[in-house]
Design a protein around this motif. Structure first.
Motif, short mmCIF file in Angstrom:
data_model
loop_
_atom_site.label_atom_id
_atom_site.label_comp_id
_atom_site.label_asym_id
_atom_site.label_seq_id
_atom_site.Cartn_x
_atom_site.Cartn_y
_atom_site.Cartn_z
N GLU A 72 12.19 -1.49 7.34
CA GLU A 72 11.54 -2.64 7.96
C GLU A 72 10.53 -3.27 7.00
O GLU A 72 10.41 -4.48 6.89
CB GLU A 72 10.81 -2.22 9.25
CG GLU A 72 11.75 -1.95 10.39
CD GLU A 72 12.65 -3.14 10.67
OE1 GLU A 72 12.19 -4.12 11.26
OE2 GLU A 72 13.83 -3.09 10.28
N ALA A 82 10.12 -12.50 3.47
CA ALA A 82 8.95 -13.33 3.27
C ALA A 82 9.06 -14.17 2.00
O ALA A 82 8.32 -15.12 1.81
CB ALA A 82 7.69 -12.47 3.21
N ARG A 100 12.50 -5.05 4.34
CA ARG A 100 13.16 -6.23 4.91
C ARG A 100 12.16 -7.36 5.12
O ARG A 100 12.42 -8.51 4.73
CB ARG A 100 13.80 -5.84 6.25
CG ARG A 100 15.09 -6.56 6.56
CD ARG A 100 15.78 -5.87 7.71
NE ARG A 100 15.02 -6.03 8.93
CZ ARG A 100 15.24 -6.99 9.82
NH1 ARG A 100 16.19 -7.87 9.60
NH2 ARG A 100 14.51 -7.05 10.90
N SER A 101 11.02 -7.06 5.70
CA SER A 101 10.06 -8.14 5.94
C SER A 101 9.52 -8.67 4.63
O SER A 101 9.24 -9.85 4.50
CB SER A 101 8.93 -7.68 6.85
OG SER A 101 8.17 -6.70 6.21
N ASN A 108 1.89 -3.55 4.21
CA ASN A 108 2.77 -2.76 5.06
C ASN A 108 3.18 -1.46 4.41
O ASN A 108 3.28 -0.41 5.04
CB ASN A 108 4.06 -3.56 5.34
CG ASN A 108 3.96 -4.29 6.64
OD1 ASN A 108 3.08 -4.03 7.43
ND2 ASN A 108 4.88 -5.20 6.86
#
Lengths: 236, 250, 260
Positions: free
Chosen positions: A118, A126, A121-122, A161
């Motif tokens: 995740e 982005a 992926r983000s 993140n």
């Protein structure tokens, strides 16, 4: 109160011997997790035919179940699978030869992988669409584009993140005591029960983790500063 | 009726208002003009204490507030006598148009709900939004939202309505409907202080125009006088930049 | 591990585990409720910049997000009785469950305070100004204008946290609490069908997570109905998610896995 502050310090010193194990667990899980996660993320972004639903299912399942459950499943399930496969293929390998820490590594990596996917992926999503288009228009192939243009930028935006995930993984290594691995938590239990000073031992463990966590944060802040030299600094 | 005496305001080392004196009589519509940075919006926001002046006095009706050491009660009473229409409308997003107008009545003035509902519906009719009572701000155009904002201000029956660039955030074709409403309530004798860039509107509606620059009032007078024959050089320069065709100089 | 895999055990254990779901949900429910209260109290000093208390809040959040939850559980289980002895409260007879709920509540409080803080800060400043301009007091504007909107903005973060929290309750078995995981470990003691037990355990958690997710989606839709399209909701939420990962205070910490 029967609290013995001096013992907190003693316990702290004794716990330090377990720090390398904790760090080892964290590092391996994070690195393997990143590999698995990046693969899963790419599979999902590019919707690779057979693998896409598998990757999505993997991520959904892992994120929908507790980490402890993963560890238990791996600890009890993997030996069975390995043994039956090895028997079937006639290999001389048996699961008992895997050290307990191996199960921890495998389980934590699988768990971290889903969360990392995740994060990756983000981070990739982005990155501005225009970057992809510009790269294709000057003739780059997809691997080149990913390596030179997308992943560096994705890394920059995913950094907070990522740091989150690393800290989270480090915290979850405390579960390894179930696999009889002596990391900080297990060591704290040992120290506590041998000296009958539970509170002090756990305060020491908490302080130790707190310190490690803050260290990771500071490192991330430094990294962010260096990376954002080229970035317009959008987020914070 | 509204008297500002030697209002001073600094942001850090930057003195934005350098001692403003202004008097506004009941029923007057005073328009404040000036280049950006002149302090006009700050002055307006000082009147209802959204900005805290560093010195001076504000008198509205029978209430005088000494800005060096205002009491919480004074500020509250001050806000009870004023109402504001914002550039960004600032409607309460999670409430319908009707609820937005009712909010002040019910919560601050303790008007019973039914009465508040009736008054608010009337006001929304007045600004031309009788059919949008139950719409949320996100469902309304900018012009409609601003008109709700005006209705919300009117509902409180304030002694003066402060309008902070009410049309600056609007698409050009929506400006007209808002100006029409303001014109309408001006005719009814509501006291207003308006900060705006709309020159034509200022000429039309204002009973007095005040020109500010760099924290001081440079000149004030009737719109016909100020626009046609400005006395100060700075005023002339400003007007030339904004409406090159409106100023005649010899 | 000896016994061959038998799928019927999975279904059997699934049914046997369900009663323990109650304990798990009880833990989640109460700790979240108390945690919300704690979170609000902790967030307020930072929002209003109250001098000394602000520091306490920062340290509190840093500690509870900077240490593993398992350590926190043990810490409170062993430490709280000691500390309460100081004020002459003998809690040795109190069941472990209360300590566990308390520890989880404090932990949630830290995360929720950050969520609340981020949400309140995200509410457009103009709304507050309009509230003051129509004469509302600070309390009125907070309670009627800021808080309702902040709660809506905080919902996705709260939903995330709830799901994570649910999974964290699995650690309570280490203190002897018979919630789902604890039960799942004891069921196969005779039959030795561990893997089947854990599979049904995973299934239960998975199903509950999905149910909760769907529930939150419904609530989110209702709370954001004043925004008209999911576009606005998405934008507001996106901004808030970024806020929850910030580092400026130096002590903003996340935990287990990527919580974005």
């Amino acid at each position: 109160m029967k609290l013995d502050p001096a013992f907190i310090w003693t316990a702290f010193i004794q716990l330090l011997s377990a720090v390398p194990t904790t760090l080892e667990l964290t590092a391996v899980s994070v690195l393997c997790g990143l590999l698995i996660g990046t693969a899963a993320a790419l599979v999902r972004i590019y919707r690779v035919p057979v693998l896409h639903p598998l990757a999505s299912a993997y991520v959904t399942f892992i994120r929908g179940t507790p980490m402890l459950t993963h560890l238990l499943l791996i600890m009890f399930g993997l030996p069975m699978i390995i043994d039956s496969v090895a028997e079937g293929l006639g290999l001389p390998f048996r699961s008992v030869s895997i050290p307990m820490i191996g199960f921890a590594f495998i389980s934590f990596s699988i768990t971290a992988g889903a969360y990392m996917s995740e994060v990756v992926r983000s981070g990739i999503l982005a990155v501005n669409r225009g970057q992809f288009e510009a790269a294709y228009s000057i003739g780059m192939t997809t691997p080149q584009l990913l390596r030179r243009i997308v992943l560096p930028q994705a890394f920059a935006s995913a950094l907070p993140n990522l740091s989150s995930a690393v800290i989270g993984t480090m915290h979850s290594t405390t579960l390894a005591f179930i696999a009889s691995v002596v990391e900080i938590n297990a060591k704290a239990q040992i120290v506590a029960s041998t000296n009958w000073k539970f509170f002090e031992a756990y305060i020491a463990a908490a302080l130790l983790f707190w310190g490690l966590t803050i260290a990771v944060e500071r490192l991330t802040a430094l990294l962010e500063k260096r990376i954002h030299i080229y970035n317009r600094g959008g987020v914070a | 009726m509204i008297r500002l005496t030697q209002i001073r305001k600094s942001f850090g080392r930057n003195e934005v208002l350098k001692g403003i004196d202004l008097a506004v009589e009941k029923g007057e519509v005073v328009v404040i003009l000036g280049p950006s940075g002149s302090g006009k919006t700050t002055l307006l926001r000082c009147i209802n204490y959204l900005e805290k002046p560093n010195g001076g006095e504000i008198t509205i009706g029978d209430l005088t507030v000494h800005c060096k050491h205002p009491s919480k009660k004074d500020i509250h009473r001050l806000r009870g006598k004023t109402a504001m229409v914002f550039q960004q409308y600032n409607l309460f997003r999670h409430k319908t148009a009707l609820e937005n107008v009712m909010e002040g009545l019910v919560v601050v003035h303790k008007v019973p709900k039914e009465e508040a509902r009736r008054r608010s519906a009337e006001l929304l009719e007045k600004v031309g939004l009788g059919d949008k009572l139950n719409a949320y701000p996100s469902e309304l155009s900018g012009g409609q939202q601003q008109r709700v904002g005006i209705a919300r201000a009117l509902a409180l029956n304030p002694e003066v309505i402060l309008l902070d660039e009410p049309t600056s955030a609007l698409d050009p074709e929506l400006v007209g409907e808002v100006l029409a409403v303001i014109r309408k309530i001006a005719k009814e004798g509501i006291t207003m202080i308006i900060v705006t860039h709309e020159m034509g509107f200022a000429q039309d509606v204002a009973s007095r125009v005040v020109f500010m620059d760099q924290g001081v009032i440079v000149e004030e007078g009737k719109p016909s006088e100020l626009f046609r024959s400005p006395k100060e050089e700075r005023t002339k320069q400003f007007l030339q930049r904004i409406t090159p065709e409106g100023v005649y100089s010899i | 591990m000896g016994t061959p895999f038998d799928i019927t055990y999975v279904f059997d254990y699934f049914v046997k585990l369900l009663p323990s779901l109650r304990i798990t949900l009880v833990i989640v429910e109460f700790s979240l409720l108390i945690g919300l209260g704690v979170g609000l109290i902790v967030a307020l000093p930072r929002l209003y910049r109250i001098p000394v208390l602000q520091r306490f809040s920062q340290v509190y959040v840093s500690f509870f997000r900077g240490t593993p939850i398992l350590i926190q559980l043990f810490l409170f289980y062993y430490g709280l009785p000691e500390m309460l002895k100081l004020v002459h409260l003998d809690v040795s007879k109190v069941p472990a469950l209360y300590f566990v709920i308390f520890a989880y509540a404090l932990n949630s409080g830290a995360y929720l305070s950050e969520a609340i803080r981020g949400a309140v800060v995200s509410v457009d400043r103009g709304q507050v100004e309009a509230a003051y301009a129509i004469g509302m007091t600070g309390y009125q504007s907070f309670a009627r204008i800021v808080l309702p909107q902040a709660l809506a903005l905080a919902l996705p973060v709260f939903a995330n946290h709830t799901l994570a929290h649910l999974k964290d309750t699995s650690l309570a078995f280490s203190l002897g609490i018979m919630e789902l995981t604890g039960k799942a470990q004891t069921l196969p003691t005779m039959s030795r069908h561990f893997i089947e037990s854990y599979l049904s355990l995973a299934a239960i958690y998975f199903i509950i997570c999905i149910v909760l997710e769907k529930l939150f989606a419904v609530v989110e839709r209702r709370l954001f109905r004043h925004e008209g399209g999911s576009v606005k909701a998405g934008k507001a939420v996106g901004g808030l998610k970024r806020l929850s990962r910030r580092f400026p205070a130096g002590l903003d910490l996340p935990k287990e896995g990527a919580r974005s």
